[in-house]
Scaffold this active site. Structure first.
Site, mmCIF file in Angstrom:
data_model
loop_
_atom_site.group_PDB
_atom_site.id
_atom_site.type_symbol
_atom_site.label_atom_id
_atom_site.label_comp_id
_atom_site.label_asym_id
_atom_site.label_seq_id
_atom_site.Cartn_x
_atom_site.Cartn_y
_atom_site.Cartn_z
ATOM 1 N N LYS A 33 0.845 -1.192 0.000
ATOM 2 C CA LYS A 33 0.000 0.000 0.000
ATOM 3 C C LYS A 33 0.881 1.242 0.000
ATOM 4 C CE LYS A 33 -3.678 1.873 3.045
ATOM 5 N NZ LYS A 33 -4.453 1.542 4.268
ATOM 6 N N SER A 110 -9.169 1.574 3.427
ATOM 7 C CA SER A 110 -8.345 2.355 2.520
ATOM 8 C C SER A 110 -7.260 1.533 1.826
ATOM 9 C CB SER A 110 -7.680 3.503 3.291
ATOM 10 O OG SER A 110 -6.802 2.991 4.280
ATOM 11 N N SER A 134 -9.485 -0.908 7.612
ATOM 12 C CA SER A 134 -8.995 -0.805 6.242
ATOM 13 C C SER A 134 -8.313 -2.033 5.674
ATOM 14 C CB SER A 134 -8.055 0.399 6.119
ATOM 15 O OG SER A 134 -8.782 1.591 6.281
#
Length: 395
Positions: A33, A110, A134
């Site tokens: 990420k 996210s 997330s």
């Protein structure tokens, strides 16, 4: 609200970073990420102004370095919601990563790009972070294994923070065997043999889920009980209405911490945000220290309840998300309502700092929905052992 579907990876030339040694993850690939530092590569945190205003890191994040040292190859950085503020997965600047398990639907955020990349088969493992859900949420919506680790269990060094008392590192895989291989490395301990354990079913959490999700998870709950050697026992996480209160207070404390994390950068840089991100930051700026103190005191009530339920070795289960992946293109008002529903299921583990693993065991309306298992602090590897046992029982 308009969502432009994008690739899971950041735009621009794709790069690969070879493993730094051979090890237990040799021949596996992973993605990270875009909150994780990769030496020599900008960390963008989902916002062009963040990348512009921060130096290129000169060292890898601990989790990235650990996977490389274990033999895995890094295949790129993945899209994230702006500065990790988002639970459904969209990003104004880079688009919304596709949900391969539910085309035309949101992937969850996210850590949306990481989940999308694994679900598409573009990598074997992907690193994410979980502050308010997330990792858990995209794991559920994309049909993956995903773990929010015990708070503080994995070093957060080299990762963009949001709310430090909630931030955790997690990861995704498509199967439990690969997940366990990564767990041995990232948790720095072997996955134990599965032992018999009481199974607790959070009735009040299941009551918040759509009927089709409850029905889809009924069989997996029974299977989980058989694997653990105990019939499921229904319990309530809190008193009537408490899950909503916990969610609201967790939201206050997390946003208060997030504002303190980002306010100096916002003041110095005047960055551009999507409306929903700017709005949420503005709301966060208005929370007082006194309000945060009230929320922090409530955390002690949640922690005491978690201790009462789990310290003796029980496993707790609940739906990871109350619904399957929502369609792209919903207006912001509807997205806010969906986010609020999710928060009532994710706040218990977040407030109490517990490990929570989403297992891809349900399908409703042709789309995946996850069953979550929770354990007491530090028992992350036990959850992985349960996931492996479930996968064997279903094969």
């Amino acid at each position: 609200m308009k969502h432009i579907t994008s690739d899971a990876f950041l735009p621009g030339p794709r790069y690969r970073l070879a493993a730094t040694a051979s090890g237990p993850l040799t021949k596996l690939t992973f993605a990270a990420k875009d909150l994780f530092d990769v030496a020599g590569t900008p960390t963008g945190a989902g916002n062009p102004d963040w990348e512009r205003s921060h130096p290129v890191p000169q060292a890898h994040a601990w989790a990235v370095s650990t996977l490389l040292n274990a033999g895995a190859e890094l295949v790129g950085k993945t899209v994230t919601c702006e500065i990790s503020l988002g639970i459904l997965g969209f990003n104004q600047f880079f688009g919304t990563p596709a949900n391969p398990a539910a085309p035309g639907c949101l992937p969850g955020g996210s850590s949306s790009g990481s989940a999308s990349a694994v679900a598409a088969g573009d990598c074997d493992i992907a690193l994410g972070t979980d502050t308010g859900g997330s990792v858990r949420v995209p794991a559920s919506l994309c049909g993956l294994y995903g773990l929010r680790t015990t708070h503080g269990r994995i070093p957060f060094a080299g990762v963009c923070a949001q709310a430090p008392s909630f931030d955790t590192v997690g990861w995704f895989t498509r199967d439990a065997t690969t997940f366990a291989r990564a767990a041995t490395v990232l948790l720095e301990e072997p996955v134990p043999d599965l032992a018999s354990a009481p199974l607790l079913v959070a009735e009040d959490a299941f009551a918040l889920a759509d009927l089709e999700v409850r029905e889809a998870l009924a069989g997996p709950v029974d299977l989980l009980g058989r694997v653990l050697g105990h019939a499921p026992r229904n319990i309530a996480l809190g008193m009537p209405g408490e899950l909503a209160v916990w969610s609201a207070q967790r939201n206050i404390l997390q946003r208060h911490e997030g504002w303190r994390t980002f306010r100096d950068w916002i003041d110095a840089t005047n960055p551009c945000f999507a409306f929903n991100v700017a709005r949420n930051l503005t709301l966060a700026s208005g929370f007082t220290d006194a309000q945060a103190a009230v929320a922090a005191s409530l955390r002690q009530r949640v922690l005491a309840r978690a201790r009462e339920l789990l310290e003796g070795g029980a496993i707790l289960c609940l739906p990871t998300t109350p619904f399957t992946a929502p369609p792209l293109g919903l207006p912001l008002q509807e997205l806010d309502a969906l986010s609020e529903r999710i928060s009532q299921l994710t706040s218990f583990a977040g407030f109490a700092g517990l490990p929570q693993m989403s297992l891809p065991l349900g399908t409703a309306g042709g789309k995946p929905c996850g069953l979550s298992i929770l354990a007491w602090h530090g028992q992350d590897a036990r959850l992985v052992a349960v996931a492996e046992a479930i996968e064997r029982a279903r094969s």
